[in-house]
Scaffold this motif. Structure first.
Motif, PDB file in Angstrom:
ATOM      1  N   ARG A 147       0.839  -1.184   0.000  1.00 24.93           N
ATOM      2  CA  ARG A 147       0.000   0.000   0.000  1.00 24.93           C
ATOM      3  C   ARG A 147       0.883   1.245   0.000  1.00 24.93           C
ATOM      4  O   ARG A 147       2.005   1.235   0.473  1.00 24.93           O
ATOM      5  N   ALA A 148       0.342   2.310  -0.511  1.00 27.37           N
ATOM      6  CA  ALA A 148       1.096   3.551  -0.614  1.00 27.37           C
ATOM      7  C   ALA A 148       0.239   4.693  -0.118  1.00 27.37           C
ATOM      8  O   ALA A 148      -0.959   4.571   0.124  1.00 27.37           O
ATOM      9  N   GLY A 149       0.869   5.851   0.028  1.00 28.87           N
ATOM     10  CA  GLY A 149       0.129   7.051   0.415  1.00 28.87           C
ATOM     11  C   GLY A 149      -0.431   6.945   1.803  1.00 28.87           C
ATOM     12  O   GLY A 149       0.183   6.428   2.727  1.00 28.87           O
ATOM     13  N   SER A 150      -1.636   7.458   1.973  1.00 29.81           N
ATOM     14  CA  SER A 150      -2.248   7.465   3.279  1.00 29.81           C
ATOM     15  C   SER A 150      -2.597   6.078   3.757  1.00 29.81           C
ATOM     16  O   SER A 150      -2.710   5.826   4.954  1.00 29.81           O
ATOM     17  N   ASP A 151      -2.745   5.109   2.836  1.00 30.54           N
ATOM     18  CA  ASP A 151      -3.064   3.754   3.248  1.00 30.54           C
ATOM     19  C   ASP A 151      -1.890   3.080   3.922  1.00 30.54           C
ATOM     20  O   ASP A 151      -2.059   2.093   4.625  1.00 30.54           O
ATOM     21  N   ALA A 152      -0.680   3.552   3.685  1.00 31.77           N
ATOM     22  CA  ALA A 152       0.488   2.918   4.272  1.00 31.77           C
ATOM     23  C   ALA A 152       0.640   3.256   5.737  1.00 31.77           C
ATOM     24  O   ALA A 152       1.278   2.543   6.487  1.00 31.77           O
ATOM     25  N   GLY A 153       0.111   4.308   6.194  1.00 32.80           N
ATOM     26  CA  GLY A 153       0.186   4.677   7.592  1.00 32.80           C
ATOM     27  C   GLY A 153      -0.880   5.693   7.883  1.00 32.80           C
ATOM     28  O   GLY A 153      -2.020   5.569   7.472  1.00 32.80           O
ATOM     29  N   ASP A 154      -0.506   6.752   8.632  1.00 34.12           N
ATOM     30  CA  ASP A 154      -1.484   7.798   8.919  1.00 34.12           C
ATOM     31  C   ASP A 154      -1.343   8.979   7.980  1.00 34.12           C
ATOM     32  O   ASP A 154      -1.983  10.005   8.151  1.00 34.12           O
ATOM     33  N   GLY A 155      -0.442   8.869   6.990  1.00 31.66           N
ATOM     34  CA  GLY A 155      -0.291   9.929   6.009  1.00 31.66           C
ATOM     35  C   GLY A 155       0.608  11.063   6.453  1.00 31.66           C
ATOM     36  O   GLY A 155       0.786  12.035   5.744  1.00 31.66           O
ATOM     37  N   THR A 156       1.247  10.956   7.626  1.00 33.07           N
ATOM     38  CA  THR A 156       2.068  12.057   8.134  1.00 33.07           C
ATOM     39  C   THR A 156       3.556  11.727   8.096  1.00 33.07           C
ATOM     40  O   THR A 156       4.373  12.602   8.315  1.00 33.07           O
ATOM     41  N   VAL A 157       3.926  10.470   7.887  1.00 33.96           N
ATOM     42  CA  VAL A 157       5.328  10.067   7.948  1.00 33.96           C
ATOM     43  C   VAL A 157       5.876   9.922   6.536  1.00 33.96           C
ATOM     44  O   VAL A 157       5.361   9.123   5.766  1.00 33.96           O
ATOM     45  N   PRO A 158       6.909  10.697   6.166  1.00 34.92           N
ATOM     46  CA  PRO A 158       7.470  10.562   4.828  1.00 34.92           C
ATOM     47  C   PRO A 158       8.301   9.289   4.705  1.00 34.92           C
ATOM     48  O   PRO A 158       8.767   8.745   5.701  1.00 34.92           O
ATOM     49  N   VAL A 159       8.449   8.818   3.490  1.00 32.90           N
ATOM     50  CA  VAL A 159       9.321   7.672   3.260  1.00 32.90           C
ATOM     51  C   VAL A 159      10.759   8.089   3.538  1.00 32.90           C
ATOM     52  O   VAL A 159      11.233   9.087   2.991  1.00 32.90           O
ATOM     53  N   PRO A 160      11.489   7.363   4.415  1.00 33.00           N
ATOM     54  CA  PRO A 160      12.850   7.794   4.756  1.00 33.00           C
ATOM     55  C   PRO A 160      13.775   7.684   3.558  1.00 33.00           C
ATOM     56  O   PRO A 160      13.658   6.767   2.749  1.00 33.00           O
ATOM     57  N   GLY A 161      14.705   8.630   3.485  1.00 33.37           N
ATOM     58  CA  GLY A 161      15.667   8.646   2.394  1.00 33.37           C
ATOM     59  C   GLY A 161      16.777   9.625   2.710  1.00 33.37           C
ATOM     60  O   GLY A 161      16.846  10.225   3.800  1.00 33.37           O
ATOM     61  N   LEU A 175      18.270  12.815   5.820  1.00 33.01           N
ATOM     62  CA  LEU A 175      19.415  12.334   6.589  1.00 33.01           C
ATOM     63  C   LEU A 175      19.848  13.349   7.641  1.00 33.01           C
ATOM     64  O   LEU A 175      20.327  12.974   8.717  1.00 33.01           O
ATOM     65  N   ASP A 176      19.648  14.652   7.363  1.00 34.59           N
ATOM     66  CA  ASP A 176      20.003  15.681   8.354  1.00 34.59           C
ATOM     67  C   ASP A 176      19.212  15.490   9.645  1.00 34.59           C
ATOM     68  O   ASP A 176      19.771  15.609  10.764  1.00 34.59           O
ATOM     69  N   ASP A 177      17.906  15.210   9.510  1.00 37.36           N
ATOM     70  CA  ASP A 177      17.078  15.004  10.700  1.00 37.36           C
ATOM     71  C   ASP A 177      17.544  13.776  11.481  1.00 37.36           C
ATOM     72  O   ASP A 177      17.542  13.787  12.723  1.00 37.36           O
ATOM     73  N   LEU A 178      17.943  12.733  10.784  1.00 33.97           N
ATOM     74  CA  LEU A 178      18.438  11.543  11.464  1.00 33.97           C
ATOM     75  C   LEU A 178      19.706  11.861  12.253  1.00 33.97           C
ATOM     76  O   LEU A 178      19.855  11.444  13.418  1.00 33.97           O
ATOM     77  N   VAL A 179      20.611  12.592  11.649  1.00 37.31           N
ATOM     78  CA  VAL A 179      21.856  12.961  12.337  1.00 37.31           C
ATOM     79  C   VAL A 179      21.555  13.847  13.535  1.00 37.31           C
ATOM     80  O   VAL A 179      22.131  13.692  14.624  1.00 37.31           O
ATOM     81  N   ARG A 180      20.624  14.796  13.368  1.00 40.14           N
ATOM     82  CA  ARG A 180      20.272  15.692  14.487  1.00 40.14           C
ATOM     83  C   ARG A 180      19.680  14.905  15.652  1.00 40.14           C
ATOM     84  O   ARG A 180      20.028  15.137  16.820  1.00 40.14           O
ATOM     85  N   THR A 181      18.795  13.962  15.357  1.00 42.81           N
ATOM     86  CA  THR A 181      18.196  13.144  16.412  1.00 42.81           C
ATOM     87  C   THR A 181      19.252  12.302  17.111  1.00 42.81           C
ATOM     88  O   THR A 181      19.236  12.166  18.341  1.00 42.81           O
ATOM     89  N   ALA A 182      20.180  11.720  16.346  1.00 40.31           N
ATOM     90  CA  ALA A 182      21.242  10.919  16.938  1.00 40.31           C
ATOM     91  C   ALA A 182      22.138  11.769  17.839  1.00 40.31           C
ATOM     92  O   ALA A 182      22.581  11.315  18.901  1.00 40.31           O
ATOM     93  N   GLY A 183      22.394  13.026  17.435  1.00 40.28           N
ATOM     94  CA  GLY A 183      23.204  13.898  18.276  1.00 40.28           C
ATOM     95  C   GLY A 183      22.499  14.258  19.574  1.00 40.28           C
ATOM     96  O   GLY A 183      23.150  14.400  20.625  1.00 40.28           O
ATOM     97  N   ASP A 184      21.175  14.401  19.541  1.00 36.34           N
ATOM     98  CA  ASP A 184      20.431  14.706  20.757  1.00 36.34           C
ATOM     99  C   ASP A 184      20.447  13.551  21.749  1.00 36.34           C
ATOM    100  O   ASP A 184      20.290  13.754  22.959  1.00 36.34           O
ATOM    101  N   LEU A 185      20.630  12.322  21.262  1.00 36.30           N
ATOM    102  CA  LEU A 185      20.564  11.158  22.132  1.00 36.30           C
ATOM    103  C   LEU A 185      21.887  10.821  22.787  1.00 36.30           C
ATOM    104  O   LEU A 185      21.905  10.169  23.839  1.00 36.30           O
TER     105      LEU A 185
END
Length: 444
Positions: free
Chosen positions: A288-302, A306-316
């Protein structure tokens, strides 16, 4: 000359449906085995042969003004009956059966009137059986020998009786023998060939079904592995961060309640994000794709996030640096997700095995390659046993992702005691087409 059946008869093809039903009925009656069933057939043929011959001798012949005395009729009935009973040997000793049937047929020809041709059912059945059990050429050769033997016997009998039209009688006997033995053997060979063909088609169909089932099972196994890899990547990244944050909250509860509450709020938000990511992964894996794949608020990671992933890892944990070099360009979707997951898993491993150590993430867009490297320094202190993992799934999953997209994968300790993970994806036109072909049909 051997009279044993051909070895091919030991593994005879599956019989037609009508024959299988008859076999089932005979089995229920206790008539099993080839000899027992052929004996039953021989008895039935004997009854039919005697009845037909009696009708010929005492009904048809007198109507044609042919007189067959008791001196001929009695022996003819006995010979035809014995000839029919020999069919009990048709499958256990097919050549012997045919030879005896031909010998008795010679005797029957010798006793018959020149104007009366007598031929029972047994010669047809015996020749037909040889045709089904022997190769076509061999069966036709045997039938030809039987035809010549009967014709020679007929010629001798005609000459002895000094009957007129010797040539016409010879041609008639030759024609009758050819139709009987050669024709029946040919039909038997055709039937046997058709049965073998049908059996071959059935075997190939069974093999195709088994191959299809094996392919389905392999696809199911691959899908399960892919789901496990995706779920592991998502869960390991988010949950490891939540564990680290929970440990910090535990230390701050008494000393700094406000900071502890903020940490709990972060854990709650991280838990919600984890659930959203899990819904996304499961939805995509289900096709399934689009809103059927989840709640429609989470983008496909790519690589774009990657900047957000690095920022989250630095906060932890410890400091995480990020370097992006070269002009960004698109890569195949599956490669985009795979590179993101490799970075995610590498940061999770660094946080678990080297807590507090500086980490550097480098994404480089070269002329013909896109490289991703995650390198961490040695940990400032030895990690606590509770913080270590023993699954060993992370490196395996990263290597599988790299193989899937046709990238080179290396992982190992560095000279200063740290750890490095590197992925190099070829992006030349030829390599890009190969990577796209590799993942064709994959929803990710």
């Amino acid at each position: 000359m051997s009279t044993h059946p051909d070895p091919q008869t030991e593994a005879a093809p599956r019989s037609p449906r009508l024959t299988r039903r008859l076999d089932e009925q005979l089995t229920r009656l206790g008539v099993t085995g080839r000899f027992a069933r052929d004996l039953l057939l021989a008895a039935a043929v004997t009854v039919v042969t005697v009845l037909l011959l009696a009708m010929l001798l005492w009904v048809v012949a007198p109507a044609e003004e042919l007189s067959v005395g008791p001196g001929r009729a009695g022996p003819l009935l006995v010979l035809c009956g014995v000839q029919a009973m020999l069919l009990c040997l048709r499958r256990v000793r097919p050549l012997l059966c045919l030879a005896l049937v031909v010998a008795l047929q010679l005797a029957i020809v010798g006793l018959s009137l020149p104007e009366l041709s007598i031929r029972g059912i047994a010669p047809f059945v015996a020749a037909y059986t040889v045709g089904t059990l022997r190769p076509v050429r061999t069966a036709l050769l045997i039938a030809g020998v039987a035809t010549l033997a009967e014709t020679a016997g007929a010629v001798v009998a005609t000459a002895v009786l000094a009957a007129p039209d010797l040539l016409l009688s010879t041609l008639g006997s030759l024609t009758a023998g050819a139709l009987t033995y050669l024709g029946a053997a040919f039909v038997g060979g055709y039937v046997a060939t058709n049965r073998r063909y049908v059996e071959l088609v059935r075997v190939r169909a069974d093999e195709a079904v088994r191959a299809q089932q094996a392919g389905v099972q392999a696809a199911i196994g691959a899908e399960r592995s892919r789901m496990a890899r995706e779920l592991h990547d998502v869960a390991a990244h988010h949950l490891s961060g939540m564990v680290v944050q929970a440990a910090a909250v535990e230390r701050l509860i008494d000393r700094d309640p406000a900071a502890a509450r903020a940490g709990v709020a972060w854990i709650r938000a991280q838990g919600k994000q984890t659930l959203d990511n899990l819904r996304l992964v499961v939805g995509v894996l289900r096709g399934r794709a689009g809103s059927d794949a989840g709640d429609g608020t989470v983008p496909v990671p790519g690589l774009a996030v990657l900047d957000d992933l690095v920022r989250t890892a630095g906060d932890l944990g410890g400091p995480v640096g990020f370097v992006r070099e070269g002009q960004p360009r698109e890569v195949p979707p599956i490669a985009d997700v795979a590179l993101y997951r490799v970075a995610q898993e590498s940061l999770s491993n660094a946080r678990q095995h080297a807590p507090g150590a500086p980490v550097r993430v480098a994404l480089r867009y070269l002329d013909r390659r896109v490289t991703l490297e995650v390198r961490n320094d040695p940990p400032p202190r030895r990690p606590e046993p509770a913080a270590r993992t023993t699954g060993g799934v992370g490196l395996v999953g990263m290597r599988e992702r790299a193989q899937l997209i046709g990238a080179e994968f290396t992982a190992g300790p560095t000279a200063d005691g740290g750890w490095s993970v590197a992925v190099s994806l070829p992006t030349a036109p030829e390599a890009a087409r190969a990577a796209t072909a590799t993942v064709k049909g994959d929803p990710r």
